[in-house]
Design an enzyme around this catalytic site. Sequence first.
Site, short mmCIF file in Angstrom:
data_model
loop_
_atom_site.label_atom_id
_atom_site.label_comp_id
_atom_site.label_asym_id
_atom_site.label_seq_id
_atom_site.Cartn_x
_atom_site.Cartn_y
_atom_site.Cartn_z
N GLU A 1 0.85 -1.18 0.00
CA GLU A 1 0.00 0.00 0.00
C GLU A 1 0.90 1.24 0.00
O GLU A 1 1.86 1.28 0.75
CB GLU A 1 -0.90 0.03 1.25
N ALA B 1 1.87 0.06 10.83
CA ALA B 1 1.58 -1.34 10.51
C ALA B 1 0.74 -1.39 9.24
O ALA B 1 0.27 -0.36 8.76
CB ALA B 1 0.81 -2.00 11.65
N MET B 2 0.56 -2.62 8.71
CA MET B 2 -0.14 -2.77 7.44
C MET B 2 -1.04 -4.00 7.47
O MET B 2 -0.62 -5.08 7.90
CB MET B 2 0.90 -2.88 6.31
N GLU B 3 -2.25 -3.82 6.96
CA GLU B 3 -3.33 -4.82 7.12
C GLU B 3 -3.38 -5.88 6.03
O GLU B 3 -4.47 -6.43 5.77
CB GLU B 3 -4.67 -4.08 7.18
N GLU C 1 -5.35 -2.83 12.71
CA GLU C 1 -5.06 -3.68 11.54
C GLU C 1 -6.03 -4.86 11.47
O GLU C 1 -6.47 -5.24 10.39
CB GLU C 1 -3.61 -4.16 11.56
N HIS D 1 -9.31 -3.77 10.05
CA HIS D 1 -9.25 -3.57 8.59
C HIS D 1 -9.69 -4.84 7.83
O HIS D 1 -10.07 -4.75 6.66
CB HIS D 1 -7.82 -3.26 8.15
N GLU E 1 -9.80 4.12 6.28
CA GLU E 1 -8.97 4.59 7.39
C GLU E 1 -9.78 5.34 8.46
O GLU E 1 -9.60 5.11 9.65
CB GLU E 1 -7.81 5.44 6.88
N1 TRP Z 1 -2.94 0.96 5.76
C1 TRP Z 1 -1.96 1.20 6.78
C2 TRP Z 1 -2.76 1.49 8.04
O1 TRP Z 1 -3.24 2.53 8.27
C3 TRP Z 1 -1.07 2.38 6.46
C4 TRP Z 1 0.26 2.07 5.87
C5 TRP Z 1 1.16 1.17 6.31
C6 TRP Z 1 0.90 2.73 4.80
N2 TRP Z 1 2.29 1.24 5.58
C7 TRP Z 1 2.17 2.16 4.64
C8 TRP Z 1 0.53 3.73 3.95
C9 TRP Z 1 3.05 2.60 3.67
C10 TRP Z 1 1.40 4.18 2.98
C11 TRP Z 1 2.65 3.62 2.84
O2 TRP Z 1 -3.02 0.65 8.80
ZN ZN Z 2 -5.36 1.83 8.66
#
Ligand code: TRP
Ligand code: ZN
Length: 895
Positions: free
Chosen positions: A124, A265-267, A301, A304, A323
């Site tokens: 993302e 973090a990333m979902e 996360e 999400h 978000e």
């Molecule tokens: N979707 C992630 C969150 O809010 C955000 C995110 C994680 C992100 N890593 C990233 C956005 C790198 C841009 C670039 O939980």
């Molecule tokens: Zn998020």
Amino acid sequence: MPSNETPPIVRRTDYTPPSFLIDSVSLEFDLAPEQTTVRNTIRVRRNPEAVREGSLELVGEKLTFISAVADGAPADVVVGEGSLTVKDVPDSVELTLTGVCAPSANTTMMGLYVSRGNFFTQCEAEGFRRITWFLDRPDVMSTYTVTLRADKVAYPVLLSNGNLVDQGELADGRHYAKWEDPFRKPAYLFALVAGKLEALEERVRTSSGAEKLLQVWVEPNDLNKTRHAMDSLIQSIRWDETRFGLELDLDRFMIVAVSDFNMGAMENKGLNIFNTKFILANAETASDVDYANIQAIVGHEYFHNWTGNRVTCRDWFQLSLKEGLTVFRDQEFTAAMMGGDENAAARAIKRIEDVRVLRQMQFGEDSGPMAHPIRPESYAEISNFYTATVYRKGAEVVRMYQTLLGRDGFRKGMDLYFQRHDGSAATCDDFRAAMADANGRDFSQFERWYSQAGTPRVTVTTRYDAAAQRYSVTLTQSYGHASATARPTQMGPLHIPFAIGLLGPLGVDMRLRLEGESAARETTRVLELTETQQTFTFVDVTAKPLPSLLRNFSAPVIVEYDYSVDELAVLLAHDSDPFNRWEAGQCLATRELLSLAARAAASQHLEANDALISSYRRVLTDATLSPGFRELMLVLPTETYLAELMTDADPAAVHAARQFLRKQLATALKEEWLATYEDNLTPGAYEPTPNASGRRGLKNLSLSYLAELDDPADAVRLASAQYRGANNMTDRSAALVALLNASASAGLDFGEHALDDFYGRFEGDPLVVDKWFAFQAMQRGTSQRPTVEIVRALMSHPAFNIRNPNRVRALIFSFCGANPAQFHAADGSGYAFWAEQVVALDALNPQVAARLARMLERWRAYMPSLREPMRKALTAVAEQVKSRDVVEIIHKALA
Ligand code: TRP
Ligand code: ZN
């Protein structure tokens, strides 16, 4: 791109559906740090609902092309700088594209990269195109099969989204794993992880009775720091089941921690990837704030999975759809974990913290050059729009639906949203329609919250007619003196839920009856302001009331009402709405601090305010208030927030004012601080509970006030003992900071000794070394040794590494963003340092560089003597930076 060219702009209204769809994706990775080969087989089909196009254009960045095959035969493709075009595509085709990427040379942390010898991905928003050529846009959803091949000794663990369906040995010491994700997803939710990792595992049964495997993967040495993350995950699963009826849909849910990461973090579907900062915790190394952040972000996360993954975004302008909604959900989750879903006083602590962050980060953004609506209209680089506005104001907008509809009505809207959009890509309008239709409401005016930038103001006037026993409240909405850039267009009045209560003579809530109603009802009423100006009249009001306005901060607006100091003191002491009790205290302190700052700026004598001190004494000694709530009440507004309220901000004067008041409070309430310190000890094993962390917070606040005294002997004695005896990071770090402050004002060096000791104890733990850097960057500094010099020296410390975003945030961001008095030094030394670092980071990691670049965007709000050196620093940076990310920020700042 040379910085004198403006980058191309993407516009919301230019959206068109994709001409082709990708039904399935099969990825094969031959993982090696220098060169990873990716074989990507996609089933492509012409989109019947879009404009017909002959050729298929895929995006790809920093990839080396190897081959292209269409339905088994060599394909006719044109490979460009950022694209791969397939000519004369039939209605349906299978394409196999093979390319190579270079993970170990990737310093951007987007796409596939290496961190401490392991492989990770971040896709993302637009990182997947750095892995293979694709339709890298969120409205193209596909099912994925992923085969990972790598050396078995170096990369024993091979993970991707979904379910593990096959694994085995290969020749030459290599092995493989094959993963299948049964759910269709956009490319930004793809992930892979490979390396030497170990997992804490737990099996749970979800609401339908299905058994699920939960894993938290970390480096082997960190396994003893995963319990809290696992507990938070289980709490999140339970809460989403009970509050929203949403169940975990996969058999296996994995979390992986990585120490090089651009965000929190990333979902990724079934394979969340986290910054180690928001996973690893034990009593010795993580503070109460870290524990709370971990709970909130693990929740975020996880939530999400439904709001973001099952229903995703049609395009990136809809980012707040996932978000804003998911932040709202994590805020509600944390509030519930503070003391149950119904405990208003405990929930208020979380609400106050959230509003404090909103005001500090989002209000400023909304009055500067980056101001945008929660659904932006255009961008050059989408990464720049992961903002406080999209996330936090977005969450406030979602919260307003709940305030207007009640929890049950909101739940009906959520149910309808999933009924309509599960498995597809949706828009903010779709969400609003679900809320409206499920409740038979008209939310067309509410659309303006998505398209209007700027912070609205609601001005309040009141009139009491004693003879008629009528009390009228007139609400007027406007944008005050917000700058023109903050509101490119005025859409007309917003639909604002304005919660209000009326306090009677003894400070007790009145039951409220609006004109036209048959009887009095509850004591808090949500007025719906839909016009520019509206008057609401309460009847049967037997005595002149004191209004409690915008209870629980029912809308993201600034309220203007002329309270007297005495009225604020009554609200502070009696308001039944805990948020507004806090708010009254903040108002009193803010007024006092702004007037002190004005005197400081004019080199006038500063004097103590006895009324304020008495109010603070009452709060401090009020045993009916929880320690955590008292702590929040007694923290003065931050220097950043105060500077935001000034025209021609003067950070030095704000600092002088706030330090003066802190010293006054320290001196006048010395005995009370000492007693509070002793009363709030938390002997025994460390517990990260709301109660224990509230006690530690109040105790450590007392210590920090004591450290302000001219004679800090008591603080030094308490802090030294606390530092040595601490069994947890909250107490040890609070003691260290108290020692640093006390030794700076006493001109002694015991702070240095404590810092050395701290480093010696924790040098093997990167997250604690980050704290060590941050404490020094946020130090007050003296005229002999300004903080910028300390920070510059630390840049050459062997533990500093500009490629690690956490380290950069700990040292550089803490100084530029959290030490305003030192950063804004009159000689411009802070700005020169900032410029050097933005340029250095621009070449390595544009996302991190752009975040740092934003720290000077509000330069026009400062006093003239600072504005000029700031503008110079921005201009110097403009000439040297290249990334689309930083160029967009600097251009907007200088425009
Ligand atoms: N979707 C992630 C969150 O809010 C955000 C995110 C994680 C992100 N890593 C990233 C956005 C790198 C841009 C670039 O939980
Ligand atoms: Zn998020």
